[in-house]
Design an enzyme around this catalytic site. Structure first.
Site, PDB file in Angstrom:
ATOM      1  N   LYS A 139     -11.432  -2.351   5.490  1.00  0.00           N
ATOM      2  CA  LYS A 139     -11.665  -3.126   4.281  1.00  0.00           C
ATOM      3  C   LYS A 139     -12.587  -4.312   4.560  1.00  0.00           C
ATOM      4  CE  LYS A 139      -9.035   0.031   2.857  1.00  0.00           C
ATOM      5  NZ  LYS A 139      -7.684   0.149   3.313  1.00  0.00           N
ATOM      6  N   TYR A 191       0.838  -1.198   0.000  1.00  0.00           N
ATOM      7  CA  TYR A 191       0.000   0.000   0.000  1.00  0.00           C
ATOM      8  C   TYR A 191       0.883   1.262   0.000  1.00  0.00           C
ATOM      9  CZ  TYR A 191      -3.067   3.626   1.824  1.00  0.00           C
ATOM     10  OH  TYR A 191      -3.742   4.797   1.995  1.00  0.00           O
TER      11      TYR A 191
HETATM   12  O1  P1T Z   1      -6.707   3.293   5.100  1.00  0.00           O
HETATM   13  P1  P1T Z   1      -6.304   2.666   6.387  1.00  0.00           P
HETATM   14  O2  P1T Z   1      -7.434   2.033   7.141  1.00  0.00           O
HETATM   15  O3  P1T Z   1      -5.474   3.558   7.242  1.00  0.00           O
HETATM   16  O4  P1T Z   1      -5.401   1.411   6.008  1.00  0.00           O
HETATM   17  C1  P1T Z   1      -4.167   1.506   5.393  1.00  0.00           C
HETATM   18  C2  P1T Z   1      -3.874   0.252   4.617  1.00  0.00           C
HETATM   19  C3  P1T Z   1      -3.059  -0.710   5.167  1.00  0.00           C
HETATM   20  N1  P1T Z   1      -2.763  -1.855   4.509  1.00  0.00           N
HETATM   21  C4  P1T Z   1      -3.272  -2.105   3.292  1.00  0.00           C
HETATM   22  C5  P1T Z   1      -2.921  -3.372   2.603  1.00  0.00           C
HETATM   23  C6  P1T Z   1      -4.114  -1.173   2.689  1.00  0.00           C
HETATM   24  O5  P1T Z   1      -4.606  -1.463   1.473  1.00  0.00           O
HETATM   25  C7  P1T Z   1      -4.431   0.045   3.355  1.00  0.00           C
HETATM   26  C8  P1T Z   1      -5.317   1.075   2.763  1.00  0.00           C
HETATM   27  N2  P1T Z   1      -5.541   0.918   1.408  1.00  0.00           N
HETATM   28  C9  P1T Z   1      -6.366   1.692   0.638  1.00  0.00           C
HETATM   29  C10 P1T Z   1      -7.055   2.742   1.099  1.00  0.00           C
HETATM   30  C11 P1T Z   1      -6.463   1.262  -0.773  1.00  0.00           C
HETATM   31  O6  P1T Z   1      -7.387   1.685  -1.493  1.00  0.00           O
HETATM   32  O7  P1T Z   1      -5.598   0.484  -1.172  1.00  0.00           O
END
Ligand code: P1T
Length: 380
Positions: free
Chosen positions: A195, A98
């Site tokens: 997610k 990410y």
């Molecule tokens: O957005 P948040 O809840 O802070 O999470 C961060 C995060 C951590 N790890 C992974 C694998 C992620 O995909 C994400 C956040 N990702 C998105 C917002 C996205 O659209 O890929």
């Protein structure tokens, strides 16, 4: 008890005072003390809140770990794990992850004198080669965001153990329904509960799950001290999402496979990335360590940025948006959205080109989803 049962019952006994079947939203910042220091387990809601406790207990159970910690976002959970390190330490991270994780490493932790190397996730040996005397943590995502590569957790945990390095696995894309990294040798599991876990695109949250008591105390201390905790309502929504995780994940995976197969035969598609396709490079490792292939897929459109724009403009069901894992299908353009913080050259080197599209398959009817893509392809 099995996963589906634990998701509904663990940490979620009927409320002691009222018998409420669903854990209440304990919307309180503080708790009465009968005398100084004499309380009923809770003092202040940054330190602990019963709705959050229920979520943390359920998450630990589903990841088959001893301890769970909930956070205000996935990034807050990630930040907490990195905060175990000190100036002079070194982190090895996979080279597909990410963009926000890359950003916090490069923009925050580097500044504090922590160094990092990015290992080629296609080659396990690149992790071992990157090890230095001061390496304290290996950080991986699997499946990776957004290239959907699979890293062999068991094998990487052997490397980590050999050199006495902690292994943290971001399990957001698989969810605990399909993959439980602690059972495969990881020390720490991280989630963006935003997610699949919450599952309805209505909160932002994060979590850490682990087995080691000493490490847990350290992380819990940081959780309270730095304070990025989820509120009671967000904890409650994550908990409600958790109850249906199993049935949602099956539907996400079924739809993703169906769309991946459809896309891989489409003449306007250059390449499809989905570890559940038996033609995919990652298929065998995915089969070994996951019980399903989850709901994320990516593809490269034949065409340039304007073809991508025309494709997006003509979708009706897929919403152009960041994030993933909700019941509704989303589509995104990592180059300028989730991975915009990676310099263009570096991003292209990693495979996130200007015709690269990421899909979060929702749980709508799969034929409706296919038909929506099919109509939009006509404008490419
Ligand atoms: O957005 P948040 O809840 O802070 O999470 C961060 C995060 C951590 N790890 C992974 C694998 C992620 O995909 C994400 C956040 N990702 C998105 C917002 C996205 O659209 O890929």
């Amino acid at each position: 008890m099995k996963f589906e049962t634990r998701a509904i019952h663990d940490g979620q006994e009927a409320d002691l005072k009222t018998g409420a079947v669903v854990i209440p939203i304990y919307q309180t910042s503080t708790y009465q003390q009968e005398a100084i220091g004499k309380h009923r387990g809770y003092e202040y809601s940054r330190t602990g809140n019963p709705t959050r406790t229920a979520l943390e207990t359920a998450l630990a159970s589903l990841e088959e770990g001893k301890y769970g910690l909930a956070f205000a976002s996935g990034v807050a959970a990630t930040n907490t794990v990195f905060s175990l390190l000190k100036t002079g330490d070194h982190i090895i991270a996979g080279d597909d992850m990410y963009g926000g994780t890359y950003r916090i490493l490069e923009r925050v932790f580097k500044k504090w004198g922590i160094s990092m190397s990015y290992a080629d996730v296609d080659y396990l040996s690149s992790f071992e080669k990157a090890i230095q005397e001061n390496t304290k943590l290996i950080w991986i995502e699997t499946p990776t965001n957004p290239l959907l590569k699979i890293i062999d957790i068991e094998r990487i945990s052997e490397i980590a153990r050999k050199y006495n390095i902690l292994l943290a696995v971001d399990n957001t894309f698989a969810s605990p329904y399909f993959q439980r990294p602690l059972l495969l040798g990881a020390d720490i599991v991280v989630h963006s509960t935003t997610k699949y876990i919450a599952g309805h695109s209505d909160i932002v949250g994060g979590a850490i799950i682990l087995n080691d008591q000493k490490l847990y105390s350290e992380l819990k201390y940081y959780q309270n001290t730095a304070g990025a905790v989820p509120g009671p309502l967000d904890s409650w929504l994550a908990l409600r999402g958790l109850k249906t995780l199993a049935i949602r994940m099956k539907a996400h995976a079924e739809n993703a496979l169906y769309l991946a197969k459809y896309l891989s035969k489409h003449h306007k598609v250059e390449h499809v990335y989905y570890p559940g396709l038996d033609s995919d490079n990652n298929y065998m490792v995915a089969r070994k360590q996951m019980s399903g292939f989850s709901g994320m897929l990516s593809f490269k459109l034949k065409g340039d940025r304007s073809a991508v724009d025309r494709f997006f403009a003509n979708l009706k069901l897929f919403t152009l948006a960041e994030s993933l894992g909700g019941v509704e299908s989303l589509i995104s353009y990592p180059a300028l959205m989730t991975h915009a913080s990676i310099p263009r050259e570096e991003r292209i080197k990693r495979g996130i080109t200007d015709n690269f599209i990421r899909v979060s398959a929702g749980i709508e009817n799969k034929s409706d989803l296919k038909n929506d893509l099919s109509s939009a392809f006509k404008y490419v």
